[in-house]
Design a protein around this motif. Sequence first.
Motif, PDB file in Angstrom:
ATOM      1  N   GLU A  38       0.865  -1.179   0.000  1.00 50.80           N
ATOM      2  CA  GLU A  38       0.000   0.000   0.000  1.00 50.80           C
ATOM      3  C   GLU A  38       0.902   1.230   0.000  1.00 50.80           C
ATOM      4  O   GLU A  38       1.285   1.733   1.052  1.00 50.80           O
ATOM      5  CB  GLU A  38      -0.903  -0.034   1.237  1.00 50.80           C
ATOM      6  CG  GLU A  38      -1.916   1.070   1.300  1.00 50.80           C
ATOM      7  CD  GLU A  38      -2.750   0.999   2.577  1.00 50.80           C
ATOM      8  OE1 GLU A  38      -3.528   1.944   2.785  1.00 50.80           O
ATOM      9  OE2 GLU A  38      -2.620   0.038   3.357  1.00 50.80           O
ATOM     10  N   PRO A  39       1.264   1.740  -1.193  1.00 47.40           N
ATOM     11  CA  PRO A  39       2.308   2.771  -1.275  1.00 47.40           C
ATOM     12  C   PRO A  39       1.951   4.116  -0.658  1.00 47.40           C
ATOM     13  O   PRO A  39       2.843   4.827  -0.193  1.00 47.40           O
ATOM     14  CB  PRO A  39       2.543   2.919  -2.776  1.00 47.40           C
ATOM     15  CG  PRO A  39       1.280   2.448  -3.406  1.00 47.40           C
ATOM     16  CD  PRO A  39       0.746   1.381  -2.506  1.00 47.40           C
ATOM     17  N   ALA A  40       0.678   4.474  -0.652  1.00 47.00           N
ATOM     18  CA  ALA A  40       0.317   5.818  -0.194  1.00 47.00           C
ATOM     19  C   ALA A  40      -0.468   5.815   1.118  1.00 47.00           C
ATOM     20  O   ALA A  40      -0.991   6.854   1.525  1.00 47.00           O
ATOM     21  CB  ALA A  40      -0.491   6.536  -1.282  1.00 47.00           C
ATOM     22  N   ASN A  41      -0.573   4.657   1.759  1.00 52.65           N
ATOM     23  CA  ASN A  41      -1.342   4.538   3.005  1.00 52.65           C
ATOM     24  C   ASN A  41      -2.734   5.140   2.879  1.00 52.65           C
ATOM     25  O   ASN A  41      -3.202   5.847   3.756  1.00 52.65           O
ATOM     26  CB  ASN A  41      -0.576   5.187   4.171  1.00 52.65           C
ATOM     27  CG  ASN A  41       0.727   4.483   4.451  1.00 52.65           C
ATOM     28  OD1 ASN A  41       0.782   3.256   4.462  1.00 52.65           O
ATOM     29  ND2 ASN A  41       1.782   5.246   4.645  1.00 52.65           N
ATOM     30  N   ASP A  42      -3.381   4.848   1.740  1.00 48.61           N
ATOM     31  CA  ASP A  42      -4.702   5.415   1.473  1.00 48.61           C
ATOM     32  C   ASP A  42      -5.745   4.346   1.160  1.00 48.61           C
ATOM     33  O   ASP A  42      -6.814   4.645   0.628  1.00 48.61           O
ATOM     34  CB  ASP A  42      -4.620   6.417   0.307  1.00 48.61           C
ATOM     35  CG  ASP A  42      -4.109   5.791  -0.980  1.00 48.61           C
ATOM     36  OD1 ASP A  42      -3.852   4.574  -1.017  1.00 48.61           O
ATOM     37  OD2 ASP A  42      -3.954   6.542  -1.967  1.00 48.61           O
ATOM     38  N   GLY A  43      -5.435   3.099   1.473  1.00 45.64           N
ATOM     39  CA  GLY A  43      -6.375   2.013   1.232  1.00 45.64           C
ATOM     40  C   GLY A  43      -6.276   1.392  -0.151  1.00 45.64           C
ATOM     41  O   GLY A  43      -6.914   0.372  -0.418  1.00 45.64           O
ATOM     42  N   ILE A  44      -5.495   1.986  -1.031  1.00 48.00           N
ATOM     43  CA  ILE A  44      -5.331   1.437  -2.384  1.00 48.00           C
ATOM     44  C   ILE A  44      -4.169   0.454  -2.354  1.00 48.00           C
ATOM     45  O   ILE A  44      -3.031   0.822  -2.072  1.00 48.00           O
ATOM     46  CB  ILE A  44      -5.093   2.551  -3.417  1.00 48.00           C
ATOM     47  CG1 ILE A  44      -6.325   3.462  -3.477  1.00 48.00           C
ATOM     48  CG2 ILE A  44      -4.791   1.952  -4.792  1.00 48.00           C
ATOM     49  CD1 ILE A  44      -6.153   4.706  -4.308  1.00 48.00           C
ATOM     50  N   ILE A  45      -4.502  -0.786  -2.646  1.00 44.71           N
ATOM     51  CA  ILE A  45      -3.522  -1.864  -2.586  1.00 44.71           C
ATOM     52  C   ILE A  45      -2.948  -2.128  -3.971  1.00 44.71           C
ATOM     53  O   ILE A  45      -3.673  -2.170  -4.956  1.00 44.71           O
ATOM     54  CB  ILE A  45      -4.174  -3.160  -2.045  1.00 44.71           C
ATOM     55  CG1 ILE A  45      -4.829  -2.920  -0.683  1.00 44.71           C
ATOM     56  CG2 ILE A  45      -3.169  -4.306  -1.995  1.00 44.71           C
ATOM     57  CD1 ILE A  45      -3.887  -2.457   0.409  1.00 44.71           C
ATOM     58  N   VAL A  46      -1.645  -2.304  -4.028  1.00 54.30           N
ATOM     59  CA  VAL A  46      -0.979  -2.745  -5.246  1.00 54.30           C
ATOM     60  C   VAL A  46      -0.844  -4.259  -5.088  1.00 54.30           C
ATOM     61  O   VAL A  46      -0.138  -4.754  -4.211  1.00 54.30           O
ATOM     62  CB  VAL A  46       0.387  -2.060  -5.437  1.00 54.30           C
ATOM     63  CG1 VAL A  46       1.084  -2.586  -6.682  1.00 54.30           C
ATOM     64  CG2 VAL A  46       0.188  -0.543  -5.536  1.00 54.30           C
ATOM     65  N   LYS A  47      -1.596  -4.970  -5.938  1.00 51.96           N
ATOM     66  CA  LYS A  47      -1.711  -6.419  -5.821  1.00 51.96           C
ATOM     67  C   LYS A  47      -0.621  -7.138  -6.604  1.00 51.96           C
ATOM     68  O   LYS A  47      -0.311  -6.760  -7.731  1.00 51.96           O
ATOM     69  CB  LYS A  47      -3.065  -6.875  -6.329  1.00 51.96           C
ATOM     70  CG  LYS A  47      -4.239  -6.366  -5.505  1.00 51.96           C
ATOM     71  CD  LYS A  47      -5.548  -6.866  -6.081  1.00 51.96           C
ATOM     72  CE  LYS A  47      -6.717  -6.496  -5.181  1.00 51.96           C
ATOM     73  NZ  LYS A  47      -7.967  -7.090  -5.688  1.00 51.96           N
ATOM     74  N   ALA A  48      -0.097  -8.197  -5.996  1.00 52.74           N
ATOM     75  CA  ALA A  48       0.961  -8.998  -6.627  1.00 52.74           C
ATOM     76  C   ALA A  48       0.367 -10.226  -7.302  1.00 52.74           C
ATOM     77  O   ALA A  48      -0.566 -10.855  -6.795  1.00 52.74           O
ATOM     78  CB  ALA A  48       1.965  -9.431  -5.569  1.00 52.74           C
ATOM     79  N   PHE A  49       0.946 -10.549  -8.460  1.00 52.91           N
ATOM     80  CA  PHE A  49       0.553 -11.725  -9.241  1.00 52.91           C
ATOM     81  C   PHE A  49       1.815 -12.396  -9.753  1.00 52.91           C
ATOM     82  O   PHE A  49       2.834 -11.745  -9.956  1.00 52.91           O
ATOM     83  CB  PHE A  49      -0.288 -11.314 -10.450  1.00 52.91           C
ATOM     84  CG  PHE A  49      -1.640 -10.772 -10.135  1.00 52.91           C
ATOM     85  CD1 PHE A  49      -2.772 -11.574 -10.216  1.00 52.91           C
ATOM     86  CD2 PHE A  49      -1.803  -9.439  -9.763  1.00 52.91           C
ATOM     87  CE1 PHE A  49      -4.021 -11.069  -9.949  1.00 52.91           C
ATOM     88  CE2 PHE A  49      -3.056  -8.932  -9.478  1.00 52.91           C
ATOM     89  CZ  PHE A  49      -4.177  -9.742  -9.564  1.00 52.91           C
ATOM     90  N   ARG A  50       1.720 -13.695 -10.023  1.00 52.09           N
ATOM     91  CA  ARG A  50       2.805 -14.377 -10.709  1.00 52.09           C
ATOM     92  C   ARG A  50       2.232 -15.512 -11.549  1.00 52.09           C
ATOM     93  O   ARG A  50       1.134 -15.994 -11.317  1.00 52.09           O
ATOM     94  CB  ARG A  50       3.879 -14.846  -9.751  1.00 52.09           C
ATOM     95  CG  ARG A  50       3.532 -16.038  -8.938  1.00 52.09           C
ATOM     96  CD  ARG A  50       4.719 -16.500  -8.115  1.00 52.09           C
ATOM     97  NE  ARG A  50       4.222 -17.352  -7.054  1.00 52.09           N
ATOM     98  CZ  ARG A  50       4.719 -17.419  -5.842  1.00 52.09           C
ATOM     99  NH1 ARG A  50       5.745 -16.687  -5.506  1.00 52.09           N
ATOM    100  NH2 ARG A  50       4.196 -18.234  -4.960  1.00 52.09           N
ATOM    101  N   LEU A  51       3.033 -15.906 -12.519  1.00 49.60           N
ATOM    102  CA  LEU A  51       2.643 -16.926 -13.480  1.00 49.60           C
ATOM    103  C   LEU A  51       3.783 -17.905 -13.638  1.00 49.60           C
ATOM    104  O   LEU A  51       4.926 -17.503 -13.847  1.00 49.60           O
ATOM    105  CB  LEU A  51       2.333 -16.267 -14.827  1.00 49.60           C
ATOM    106  CG  LEU A  51       2.006 -17.198 -16.009  1.00 49.60           C
ATOM    107  CD1 LEU A  51       0.648 -17.872 -15.800  1.00 49.60           C
ATOM    108  CD2 LEU A  51       2.018 -16.410 -17.318  1.00 49.60           C
ATOM    109  N   SER A  52       3.479 -19.191 -13.564  1.00 51.71           N
ATOM    110  CA  SER A  52       4.468 -20.214 -13.901  1.00 51.71           C
ATOM    111  C   SER A  52       4.501 -20.323 -15.411  1.00 51.71           C
ATOM    112  O   SER A  52       3.442 -20.423 -16.056  1.00 51.71           O
ATOM    113  CB  SER A  52       4.080 -21.559 -13.293  1.00 51.71           C
ATOM    114  OG  SER A  52       4.162 -21.483 -11.891  1.00 51.71           O
ATOM    115  N   ILE A  53       5.695 -20.268 -15.981  1.00 50.57           N
ATOM    116  CA  ILE A  53       5.805 -20.274 -17.447  1.00 50.57           C
ATOM    117  C   ILE A  53       6.609 -21.469 -17.947  1.00 50.57           C
ATOM    118  O   ILE A  53       7.291 -22.106 -17.215  1.00 50.57           O
ATOM    119  CB  ILE A  53       6.433 -18.962 -17.969  1.00 50.57           C
ATOM    120  CG1 ILE A  53       7.754 -18.640 -17.267  1.00 50.57           C
ATOM    121  CG2 ILE A  53       5.468 -17.821 -17.755  1.00 50.57           C
ATOM    122  CD1 ILE A  53       8.478 -17.417 -17.809  1.00 50.57           C
TER     123      ILE A  53
END
Length: 166
Positions: A151-166
């Motif tokens: 949460e970079p700005a401490n404002d409730g907006i989450i930056v979500k992580a994803f990954r893919l097996s390739i």
Amino acid sequence: MITRNAEKEELQLIRDQRIAAYAEHAKEINEDHWKGLEKAISSEGDIQPGSEMIVAEIHGEILGSVVLFPAKTDAYEGYVEELEYPEIRMLAVSPEARGQGVAKALILECIRRAKEKGYDTIGLHTGSFMKNAIKLYEQFGFERIPQYDFEPANDGIIVKAFRLSI
């Protein structure tokens, strides 16, 4: 459509296009968050050592871009530990070119390059408000890894992580 490495003289056009592509989200998030996002996507963070800026073009016109960050890079300025796989960042498609497969072509190119380097995983982070992007990533098979959210700005907006097996 071809994908290729960006040229130095194209950097400003790419950054301007990125801002135009992300601007649709400005009304969905608070002003301070938008200013921080705008600064991040237009900064020189896209030319870190080892990163690859890739463009998609048709008939010489750049329709979109993405940056592939190498594994073990501080791609998020201290918000996330250095990961063991490359990360897709700053994916942007010109608003006029939406629906033409540009984002798909750029993602596939990132996957191809990661495989070529011997990786079996690729990751990305995206804002929780970027619903269409999340839908696209899920269509590719990217899976959530919430332990790398931030949460970079401490404002409730989450930056979500994803990954893919390739």
